[in-house]
Scaffold this motif. Structure first.
Motif, PDB file in Angstrom:
ATOM      1  N   ASN A 123       0.806  -1.223   0.000  1.00  0.00           N
ATOM      2  CA  ASN A 123       0.000   0.000   0.000  1.00  0.00           C
ATOM      3  C   ASN A 123       0.841   1.276   0.000  1.00  0.00           C
ATOM      4  OD1 ASN A 123       0.946   0.029   2.589  1.00  0.00           O
ATOM      5  ND2 ASN A 123      -0.967   0.802   3.464  1.00  0.00           N
ATOM      6  N   GLY A 124       2.125   1.168  -0.289  1.00  0.00           N
ATOM      7  CA  GLY A 124       2.937   2.382  -0.325  1.00  0.00           C
ATOM      8  C   GLY A 124       3.948   2.298  -1.437  1.00  0.00           C
TER       9      GLY A 124
ATOM     10  N   THR B  13       1.573  -5.456  -6.998  1.00  0.00           N
ATOM     11  CA  THR B  13       0.116  -5.314  -6.954  1.00  0.00           C
ATOM     12  C   THR B  13      -0.425  -4.254  -7.901  1.00  0.00           C
ATOM     13  OG1 THR B  13       0.291  -3.720  -5.146  1.00  0.00           O
ATOM     14  CG2 THR B  13       0.060  -6.047  -4.536  1.00  0.00           C
ATOM     15  N   GLN B  14       0.446  -3.430  -8.469  1.00  0.00           N
ATOM     16  CA  GLN B  14      -0.023  -2.341  -9.323  1.00  0.00           C
ATOM     17  C   GLN B  14       0.092  -2.732 -10.805  1.00  0.00           C
ATOM     18  OE1 GLN B  14      -1.303   0.683  -8.102  1.00  0.00           O
ATOM     19  NE2 GLN B  14      -1.218  -0.455  -6.177  1.00  0.00           N
TER      20      GLN B  14
ATOM     21  N   TYR C 209       5.489  -3.071   8.011  1.00  0.00           N
ATOM     22  CA  TYR C 209       5.445  -1.676   7.570  1.00  0.00           C
ATOM     23  C   TYR C 209       4.205  -1.485   6.707  1.00  0.00           C
ATOM     24  CZ  TYR C 209      10.475  -1.817   8.622  1.00  0.00           C
ATOM     25  OH  TYR C 209      11.692  -1.979   9.224  1.00  0.00           O
ATOM     26  N   SER C 210       3.498  -0.435   6.971  1.00  0.00           N
ATOM     27  CA  SER C 210       2.303  -0.154   6.185  1.00  0.00           C
ATOM     28  C   SER C 210       2.216   1.351   5.994  1.00  0.00           C
ATOM     29  CB  SER C 210       1.075  -0.677   6.931  1.00  0.00           C
ATOM     30  OG  SER C 210      -0.091  -0.338   6.239  1.00  0.00           O
ATOM     31  N   PHE C 211       1.896   1.769   4.782  1.00  0.00           N
ATOM     32  CA  PHE C 211       1.892   3.211   4.533  1.00  0.00           C
ATOM     33  C   PHE C 211       0.672   3.881   5.139  1.00  0.00           C
ATOM     34  CE2 PHE C 211       0.411   6.896   2.181  1.00  0.00           C
ATOM     35  CZ  PHE C 211       1.487   7.741   2.424  1.00  0.00           C
ATOM     36  N   LYS C 212       0.907   5.003   5.754  1.00  0.00           N
ATOM     37  CA  LYS C 212      -0.170   5.877   6.190  1.00  0.00           C
ATOM     38  C   LYS C 212       0.408   7.292   6.234  1.00  0.00           C
ATOM     39  CE  LYS C 212      -3.972   6.050   9.514  1.00  0.00           C
ATOM     40  NZ  LYS C 212      -4.512   5.531  10.779  1.00  0.00           N
TER      41      LYS C 212
END
Lengths: 163, 404
Positions: free
Chosen positions: B165-166, B207-208, B377-380
């Motif tokens: 997600n990042g 994933t993109q 790690y996860s984007f936010k």
């Protein structure tokens, strides 16, 4: 009369001394013009590389460090802000060609695979292992043009390819 | 009659002298003229190179300006701006244009002048004769808060991580090999110099859609913001920041006026109690940051976040060895040097470091030495205008329009 003859003789000696010097002067002038031409060619080559997409200036796949390879290609990019994901790519190609008659080398340039090519400069020596046409530093390209005119220093440009 | 003849011979000799002398003088003048032309050519070459250097200086100055925190104030989308500078030998003028179509893109036209008494162009402002060069370029500006992980050096992506997600940037990017499930998952990944082969790695799920179905090579290395001593970014935080009392952050912490805290030395975070962030703000320190406990939000469910913390450290960020075995950091980090977990032995099964946010570091990101059983790690982040993080600039093209 004797004075005039002596003076004429002296003049003749002076002129005789200038005959080879004039020849030398002509050679020097030709060399100067040739050097200027090679200098300008090196500038153009350097500017083309400065504008290149660094990713395409890949000497690992185009090892011009080897003097036997005489073809150097890369691409320039033009990004349209309205369509940035598909930049226009302009291929540029330089190559050398030996004139078997004069045994000198000419440098040619082709832009965008056009049917016509440009003679950038002539009167060069063939690249050598010590002085290849193009070699890669860590983040720069070094161009070396060897003038065929005797006693002239190589024309060298160092171009940083990452901005 | 004899006298007359004698004068005639002398006259001939004189005439010969004059002709030969003129010929020699003509030759010398000719040679001198060519030498002069050569000198002019050399001077033109040097001065046009210098003019190009001035234009390049303008590009670099504009790029540095664009990496500073207040991009929205300096160059709002759809507007233009100018940067200019001059010294005794030359000057540059740069016009900047930020499009509405893609607000991350900025077009620059830089004109460099190198003063020369007989130069072919006139300096645009002071009218001095010069040699001139014009350069056009386009930059992509990315806020540091938009990265999950970014590092201008080598980075290895551990096998099995989920970074989908990042987006990630490293100069050299390597995907660790593995065979067990789950496989590594990534979103947009970028590199400039090298990537582990094959690309795409079969053991990694991208994933993109294309072109991001593999690691993408950028044209030029992104320029990371300088947040160190003497930087404009540091001055900005000093000018608009509120002093951080005691250089510590604990418990419920609300955003200060101006949304910036400025520390005077090393900052201790959660050394007495977990930090609960209320509002959107930055903590800037010229030293290190030591993290002892969790960083959470008062209202974690709000999307986009209404509570968010960004930490900018001129030096390192350290997760101390005494930090809890399950540590959650909801924050963005911009680090002048390295982001590290201090070295210690294994924390045991079930221990986990969770970073929901992003890390942009200049030298190293390494939490493998912290003894964590798992690292997630996860984007936010937030693109709220109050979050004045610096930017990363990437040059997309470079064109010499004119160089005399």
């Amino acid at each position: 009369m004797a004075i005039a003859a002596s003076m004429m003789g002296l003049l003749a000696l002076v002129i005789l001394r200038f005959v080879p010097s004039t020849h030398l002067m002509q050679k020097t002038l030709t060399g100067t013009e040739s050097f200027t031409q090679i200098d300008k060619a090196a500038d153009q080559f350097a500017r083309d590389i400065k504008q290149a997409d660094p990713v395409t200036v890949d000497l690992a796949t185009q090892p011009l460090a080897s003097p036997t390879v005489n073809n150097f290609a890369f691409q320039q990019l033009i990004v349209d802000v309205n369509n940035p994901s598909t930049p226009i790519r302009i291929p540029i190609r330089y190559w050398t060609q030996t004139d078997s008659f004069t045994n000198t080398v000419a440098l040619y340039r082709n832009v965008n695979n056009a049917s016509t090519t440009t003679l950038v400069t002539a009167n060069l020596l063939a690249p050598t292992a010590i002085a290849p046409l193009v070699q890669r530093d860590v983040e720069a390209v070094i161009l070396t043009l060897l003038p065929a005119t005797p006693n002239q220093a190589p024309v060298v440009r160092r171009v940083t390819i990452y901005h | 009659m004899r006298l007359k003849n004698s004068l005639g011979e002398q006259g001939s000799a004189l005439l010969a002298w004059i002709v030969i002398g003129l010929a020699i003088m003509a030759g010398m003048m000719w040679y001198s003229h060519y030498s002069w032309l050569d000198r002019v050519s050399t001077v033109q070459h040097i001065s046009s190179s210098r003019a190009l250097e001035y234009a390049d200086s303008g590009i670099n100055a504009a790029r540095d300006r664009l990496t500073q925190p207040d991009l929205g104030g300096f160059l709002p989308a759809g507007t233009t701006s100018q940067i200019a500078n001059a010294d005794a030998q030359g000057s540059y003028y740069v016009s900047l244009d930020r499009t509405n179509a893609d607000t991350s893109l900025v077009s620059l036209i830089a004109t460099g002048f190198f003063y020369l008494p007989k130069g072919g162009v006139l300096d645009a402002v002071n009218g001095r004769p010069s040699q001139g060069s014009v350069v056009s370029t386009k930059l992509r500006i990315t806020n540091t808060g938009e990265y999950l992980l970014a590092l201008p050096h080598a980075m290895t992506i551990d096998y099995g991580v989920d970074y989908s997600n990042g987006f990630i940037y490293a100069k050299d990017l390597a995907f660790q090999f593995g065979t067990t499930l789950p496989r590594t998952r990534v979103g947009r990944t970028f590199y400039t110099n090298a990537v582990s082969l094959p690309n795409p790695a079969p053991w990694v799920t991208f994933t993109q859609p294309a072109p991001y179905d593999q690691a993408v090579q950028l044209t030029n290395k992104p320029v990371f913001p300088n947040v160190g001593a003497g930087s404009s970014a540091k001055q900005y935080y000093l000018d608009f920041g509120t002093p951080l009392p005691g250089n510590v952050l604990n418990g419920l912490q609300t955003a200060p006026a101006g949304n910036i805290f400025y520390a005077t030395g090393d900052v201790q975070i959660a050394n007495t109690s977990d930090v609960i962030v209320q509002g959107i703000f930055i903590v800037y320190t010229p030293g290190n940051v030591h993290i002892h406990g969790n960083i959470t939000q008062q209202n974690p469910a709000a999307m986009p976040p209404t509570d968010w913390l960004a930490i900018i450290a001129e030096q390192d960020v350290h997760i101390v060895t005494a930090a809890p075995n399950n540590l959650t950091l909801n924050a963005s980090f911009v680090v002048g040097s390295a982001f590290l977990s201090d070295t210690r032995g294994p924390r045991g099964v079930g221990s986990q470091l969770t970073i929901n946010g992003g890390i942009v570091a200049q030298t190293r990101i390494d939490n493998s030495t912290g003894g964590w059983g798992q690292r997630v790690y996860s984007f936010k982040g937030t693109n709220d205008a109050q979050m004045k993080l610096p930017n990363v600039a990437e040059m997309l093209d470079y064109r010499i329009i004119f160089s005399q």
